[in-house]
Design a protein around this motif. Structure first.
Motif, PDB file in Angstrom:
ATOM      1  N   TYR A  32     -29.330   6.731 -43.996  1.00 24.09           N
ATOM      2  CA  TYR A  32     -29.858   5.780 -43.032  1.00 24.09           C
ATOM      3  C   TYR A  32     -28.632   5.048 -42.488  1.00 24.09           C
ATOM      4  O   TYR A  32     -27.770   4.622 -43.270  1.00 24.09           O
ATOM      5  N   PHE A  34     -26.903   2.129 -39.695  1.00 23.79           N
ATOM      6  CA  PHE A  34     -27.206   0.883 -39.002  1.00 23.79           C
ATOM      7  C   PHE A  34     -25.963   0.385 -38.263  1.00 23.79           C
ATOM      8  O   PHE A  34     -24.834   0.624 -38.675  1.00 23.79           O
ATOM      9  N   TYR A  36     -24.832  -3.486 -37.021  1.00 22.44           N
ATOM     10  CA  TYR A  36     -25.103  -4.919 -36.990  1.00 22.44           C
ATOM     11  C   TYR A  36     -24.009  -5.605 -36.178  1.00 22.44           C
ATOM     12  O   TYR A  36     -22.869  -5.137 -36.128  1.00 22.44           O
ATOM     13  N   LYS A  49     -30.932   1.171 -35.653  1.00 26.65           N
ATOM     14  CA  LYS A  49     -30.884   1.909 -36.909  1.00 26.65           C
ATOM     15  C   LYS A  49     -31.312   3.346 -36.691  1.00 26.65           C
ATOM     16  O   LYS A  49     -32.115   3.655 -35.799  1.00 26.65           O
ATOM     17  N   PHE A 100     -31.931   2.336 -50.946  1.00 27.09           N
ATOM     18  CA  PHE A 100     -31.937   2.083 -49.516  1.00 27.09           C
ATOM     19  C   PHE A 100     -31.595   0.635 -49.180  1.00 27.09           C
ATOM     20  O   PHE A 100     -31.164   0.340 -48.082  1.00 27.09           O
ATOM     21  N   GLN A 101     -31.790  -0.275 -50.103  1.00 21.70           N
ATOM     22  CA  GLN A 101     -31.502  -1.676 -49.828  1.00 21.70           C
ATOM     23  C   GLN A 101     -30.053  -2.034 -50.102  1.00 21.70           C
ATOM     24  O   GLN A 101     -29.634  -3.156 -49.888  1.00 21.70           O
TER      25      GLN A 101
ATOM     26  N   SER B  33     -31.825  -9.256 -50.757  1.00 16.54           N
ATOM     27  CA  SER B  33     -30.513  -8.759 -51.160  1.00 16.54           C
ATOM     28  C   SER B  33     -29.454  -9.803 -50.860  1.00 16.54           C
ATOM     29  O   SER B  33     -29.606 -10.601 -49.926  1.00 16.54           O
ATOM     30  N   GLU B  48     -29.981  -6.837 -55.446  1.00 12.50           N
ATOM     31  CA  GLU B  48     -31.250  -6.860 -54.727  1.00 12.50           C
ATOM     32  C   GLU B  48     -32.376  -7.178 -55.695  1.00 12.50           C
ATOM     33  O   GLU B  48     -32.406  -6.658 -56.826  1.00 12.50           O
ATOM     34  N   ASN B  56     -31.383  -3.455 -57.971  1.00 10.37           N
ATOM     35  CA  ASN B  56     -30.096  -2.800 -57.744  1.00 10.37           C
ATOM     36  C   ASN B  56     -28.995  -3.831 -57.909  1.00 10.37           C
ATOM     37  O   ASN B  56     -29.210  -5.033 -57.693  1.00 10.37           O
ATOM     38  N   SER B  94     -36.254  -7.833 -46.600  1.00 12.88           N
ATOM     39  CA  SER B  94     -36.965  -6.740 -45.960  1.00 12.88           C
ATOM     40  C   SER B  94     -38.402  -6.741 -46.432  1.00 12.88           C
ATOM     41  O   SER B  94     -38.738  -7.329 -47.471  1.00 12.88           O
ATOM     42  N   GLY B  97     -40.972  -2.011 -50.032  1.00 11.29           N
ATOM     43  CA  GLY B  97     -40.472  -0.675 -50.261  1.00 11.29           C
ATOM     44  C   GLY B  97     -38.988  -0.609 -50.003  1.00 11.29           C
ATOM     45  O   GLY B  97     -38.364  -1.563 -49.571  1.00 11.29           O
ATOM     46  N   GLU B  98     -38.415   0.510 -50.224  1.00 10.77           N
ATOM     47  CA  GLU B  98     -36.967   0.631 -50.153  1.00 10.77           C
ATOM     48  C   GLU B  98     -36.460   1.020 -48.779  1.00 10.77           C
ATOM     49  O   GLU B  98     -35.282   0.886 -48.493  1.00 10.77           O
ATOM     50  N   ARG B  99     -37.339   1.488 -47.911  1.00  5.40           N
ATOM     51  CA  ARG B  99     -36.831   2.076 -46.678  1.00  5.40           C
ATOM     52  C   ARG B  99     -36.886   1.138 -45.482  1.00  5.40           C
ATOM     53  O   ARG B  99     -36.684   1.545 -44.355  1.00  5.40           O
ATOM     54  N   ASN B 100     -37.159  -0.140 -45.744  1.00  2.64           N
ATOM     55  CA  ASN B 100     -37.302  -1.064 -44.627  1.00  2.64           C
ATOM     56  C   ASN B 100     -35.994  -1.732 -44.269  1.00  2.64           C
ATOM     57  O   ASN B 100     -35.130  -1.929 -45.116  1.00  2.64           O
ATOM     58  N   THR B 101     -35.883  -2.106 -43.032  1.00  9.48           N
ATOM     59  CA  THR B 101     -34.672  -2.717 -42.510  1.00  9.48           C
ATOM     60  C   THR B 101     -34.455  -4.105 -43.084  1.00  9.48           C
ATOM     61  O   THR B 101     -35.406  -4.864 -43.272  1.00  9.48           O
ATOM     62  N   GLN B 102     -33.202  -4.434 -43.341  1.00 11.58           N
ATOM     63  CA  GLN B 102     -32.852  -5.760 -43.845  1.00 11.58           C
ATOM     64  C   GLN B 102     -32.514  -6.693 -42.689  1.00 11.58           C
ATOM     65  O   GLN B 102     -31.796  -6.306 -41.756  1.00 11.58           O
TER      66      GLN B 102
END
Lengths: 115, 113
Positions: A32, A34, A36, A49, A100-101, B33, B48, B56, B94, B97-102
């Motif tokens: 993924y 991005f 910023y 993104k 992912f975070q 995070s 996070e 994490n 975010s 879930g793990e796949r969302n934008t921060q």
């Protein structure tokens, strides 16, 4: 592990000129990606993104980026620079292997726009 | 909808002290995070939290810790401050879930003297 490399710590353009900020990534899993932007004394604002859908991604303020797997690149472009685009830009990557975070950022590119 | 808020915005401490920074995520966001930004090391992931659990962690010493409350608000703590801890600390939230934008807050500027 994932990483990104931003070529050029500073990029200077004239107002109205094309903006091109370069980002190359390294990832062992589908990334993924991005972009910023950070203005002085502020946090990070998401420009756009890529999450494995369309390879050409359009963002805010007229910016767009194209995911090129063969070149492992995700360069940021804008057809015509505006004075208000002067800021620092960060490319970042995340993926399933590290979470992912957990964003891994490049070192940033400062965009200077002259009148 | 209000964005991510961080308090305080600026903080000055001396070596050896400890500090607590606070982050309120966007309403409805459950993941928070933390990142450290310095001129020398750039932006680095600290940890996070999701649903009050650390999900994490980055490569920082144990002096850096955090927690998340049931309302998703988060705090990070740095004990025994060192000069090198001077940085901008950014919080991001975010949705789920793990796949969302921060989405990032404005940061807390910590200066250690």
């Amino acid at each position: 592990a994932q990483s990104v490399t931003q070529l050029g710590s500073h990029v200077s353009v004239s107002e109205g000129a094309l903006v091109l900020l370069r980002c190359n990534y390294s990832s062992s899993v589908p990334p993924y990606l991005f972009w910023y932007v950070q203005y002085p004394n502020q946090g990070l604002q998401l420009l756009l993104k890529y999450t494995s859908a369309a390879t050409l991604v359009k963002g805010i303020n007229g910016f767009e980026a194209e995911f090129k797997k063969s070149e492992t690149s995700f360069h940021l472009t804008k057809p015509s620079a505006h004075m208000s685009d002067a800021a620092e830009y960060f490319c970042a990557v995340s993926g399933s292997n590290t979470g992912f975070q957990k964003l891994v950022f490049g070192t940033g590119t400062r965009l200077l726009v002259s009148p | 909808k209000a964005g991510v808020t961080q308090t305080p915005r600026y903080l000055i401490k001396t070596r050896g002290q400890q500090v607590t920074l606070s982050c309120s995520p966007i309403s409805g966001h459950r993941s928070v995070s933390w990142y450290q930004q310095t001129p020398g090391q750039g932006l680095q992931f600290l940890f996070e939290y999701f649903s009050e659990t650390q999900r994490n962690k980055g490569n920082f010493p144990g002096r850096f810790s955090g927690r998340q409350f049931s309302n998703s608000r988060s705090e990070m703590n740095v004990s025994t401050l060192e000069l090198g801890d001077s940085a901008l600390y950014l919080c991001a939230s975010s949705f789920d879930g793990e796949r969302n934008t921060q989405y990032f807050g404005p940061g807390t500027r910590l200066t250690v003297l």
